[in-house]
Design an enzyme around this catalytic site. Structure first.
Site, PDB file in Angstrom:
ATOM      1  N   GLU A 180      -9.323  94.798 -36.652  1.00 21.00           N
ATOM      2  CA  GLU A 180      -9.594  94.192 -35.355  1.00 21.00           C
ATOM      3  C   GLU A 180      -8.863  94.908 -34.216  1.00 21.00           C
ATOM      4  O   GLU A 180      -9.411  95.080 -33.135  1.00 21.00           O
ATOM      5  CB  GLU A 180      -9.180  92.720 -35.394  1.00 21.00           C
ATOM      6  CG  GLU A 180      -9.733  91.919 -34.247  1.00 21.00           C
ATOM      7  CD  GLU A 180      -9.532  90.434 -34.472  1.00 21.00           C
ATOM      8  OE1 GLU A 180      -9.646  89.992 -35.624  1.00 21.00           O
ATOM      9  OE2 GLU A 180      -9.227  89.729 -33.505  1.00 21.00           O
ATOM     10  N   ASP A 181      -7.622  95.289 -34.438  1.00 14.25           N
ATOM     11  CA  ASP A 181      -6.815  95.783 -33.323  1.00 14.25           C
ATOM     12  C   ASP A 181      -6.443  97.259 -33.389  1.00 14.25           C
ATOM     13  O   ASP A 181      -5.900  97.796 -32.432  1.00 14.25           O
ATOM     14  CB  ASP A 181      -5.517  94.964 -33.223  1.00 14.25           C
ATOM     15  CG  ASP A 181      -5.811  93.514 -32.896  1.00 14.25           C
ATOM     16  OD1 ASP A 181      -6.696  93.282 -32.061  1.00 14.25           O
ATOM     17  OD2 ASP A 181      -5.180  92.625 -33.488  1.00 14.25           O
TER      18      ASP A 181
END
Ligand code: MN
Length: 489
Positions: free
Chosen positions: A75-76
């Site tokens: 996700e990051d």
């Protein structure tokens, strides 16, 4: 500060391949997050590390800890799913993706930090470890909430932690985690109430400790006389988190004298039969309060909690709760489902790939119920009645037209619903549709209702709304808005 040794030391005699896996995940996540910062300015990796460390503390298996270290890489940190699968295999990819998906829900174009409960339930029903990773992640986020620059977001995250994640931890029997989540979130969610409870407790603690000390000394002597082996007594253990104490106080008009189980004595013995012997000894020395003798060994709580509870008159005006349990029950009470995982080796070896449900024992039936509930969600309304009986008691699940679930206290109104979405929506409510019909704003919402809030820019809260609102959040916003209107007159 982020030494991998800290995690390995927490693990229960790990095999070599487990240690290798953890070190590999550690190095991978560290590289992936290299140069990234959290909103507090701290290196991002601190968060990934803390999540993995929390999972090790809960006693989770090596795969789960590795997934915890990696949980934000997709996700990051722009790591692809293929990459995770190639390096760590399908099982870890499933866990990481399970957590990743949870954060991706959008609501009316605004990204919300509150995930759809439905998505969470689906992933959890497939593999309960997804939820445990999510809780470990949330624990670190709530512990570092002061680093979040926006006050409204801090409040939102804190409330969500109290209303969704702490009850889930409780449902997994993870008492320690539940109270850590609550204790960290409460001051941000309801600062004034928190201060009030803290002050009440300060006065009360002094009195309680005096009684506990006395009972502790007599009890220890008595158990020694009766030859109870291996007993450990903890004094003055706080049974309730600040937040659960607050909830109980609300039921008793904030009268702390009505709450008996703020702190308790705890007797830990070796065998189950000793538990009942100790209970007998206690009742022969002190008079028990009627109605407060609980045998959670014969009938454990739905989350698996086992202990004997009794509350006694100390004879000099005091009242003290005593909890009696074996060492195994004690460990289970603290770590819940996770303690089973560490006890039973190979517990998770049975899971091969995705799609198989993790149902090691009856305790996880509720997770399957949630999954069934999810499957039938479009069919009828009955499923939610059943869910309510067994799952979050005293709460209603209400849906947005987009299918997002809001979790509200019973008897909540459309006003509460509107404020739960956003204070801006709450402040401008002009009307509400429930299940497609226009209804009045004092209507009590029921499980399964689909609620659509109408807003008008020129609309503002009226003092009537205070009667309609059930949640502290809504009431506080209404009061603020009314104050503003009064000031402008
Ligand atoms: Mn995270």
């Amino acid at each position: 500060m982020t030494d991998i040794k800290e995690i390995i030391e927490l693990m229960n005699s790990p095999k070599e391949k487990d240690t290798e896996l953890i070190i590999k995940a550690y190095e991978f996540a560290k590289n992936a997050h290299n140069g990234q910062k959290r909103m507090s300015g701290d290196p991002y990796f601190i968060h990934a590390f803390a999540t993995g460390k929390n999972l090790a503390t809960f006693g989770m298996d090596a795969h789960t800890i590795a997934a915890g270290l990696l949980h934000d890489t997709i996700e990051d940190a722009n790591i692809s799913s293929e990459m995770i699968q190639k390096e760590f295999g399908k099982e870890i990819l499933f866990l990481v993706e399970g957590v990743t998906k949870l954060g991706k829900l959008k609501y009316r174009g605004v990204e919300r930090h509150s995930e759809s409960l439905r998505k969470l339930f689906v992933a959890t029903a497939e593999d309960v470890r997804v939820l445990i990773i999510k809780l470990a992640d949330r624990l670190h986020n709530i512990q570092t909430l002061d680093g979040h620059p926006r006050a409204d977001k801090r409040e939102r995250i804190a409330i969500e932690t109290l209303e969704i994640y702490a009850p889930l931890a409780n449902r997994l029997g993870m008492w320690k985690l539940k109270s850590e989540l609550e204790n960290n979130a409460f001051p941000y969610a309801y600062p004034d109430e928190y201060k009030k409870v803290k002050n009440l407790l300060k006065q009360r603690n002094k009195v309680d400790k005096k009684y506990l000390e006395k009972v502790y000394r007599s009890l220890q002597k008595e158990l020694g006389k009766q030859g109870i082996q291996g007993h450990v007594i903890q004094t003055g253990h706080r049974v309730k988190s600040f937040y659960s104490l607050y909830k109980k106080l609300l039921k008793h008009d904030m009268d702390i004298e009505q709450v008996y189980d703020i702190i308790a004595l705890r007797v830990v013995v070796q065998r189950i039969e000793d538990c009942y012997r100790v209970l007998g000894i206690i009742h022969s020395v002190w008079t028990p309060l009627p109605g407060r003798i609980k045998d959670y060994i014969a009938t454990p709580k739905p989350n698996g909690y086992k202990s004997l509870h009794t509350t006694i008159f100390t004879g000099d005006g005091g009242v003290v709760e005593i909890q009696i349990r074996t060492e195994e029950m004690h460990k289970e009470a603290e770590y819940g489902i996770a303690s089973h995982i560490s006890y039973k080796e190979g517990f998770f070896d049975k899971i091969k790939g995705r799609g198989k449900k993790v149902t090691p024992n009856k305790k996880l039936n509720w997770i399957n119920q949630l999954n069934d509930w999810q499957k039938n969600v479009s069919e009828s309304g009955e499923y939610l009645e059943n869910l309510k009986m067994d799952f979050f008691k005293d709460r209603v699940f209400v849906f947005t037209p987009e299918g997002d679930v809001m979790d509200l206290p019973e008897e909540s109104s459309p006003i509460d619903f509107a404020y739960a979405i956003h204070s801006d929506i709450g402040d401008h409510v002009s009307g509400a549709d429930v299940n497609g019909k226009f209804i009045s704003l004092n209507t009590k919402l029921k499980n399964g209702d689909i609620v659509e809030i109408k807003t008008k820019k020129g609309n503002h809260p009226s003092s009537k709304w205070l009667e309609y609102a059930k949640t502290t959040l809504a009431k506080r916003h209404i009061k603020n808005a009314l104050q503003k209107i009064a000031d402008n007159k």
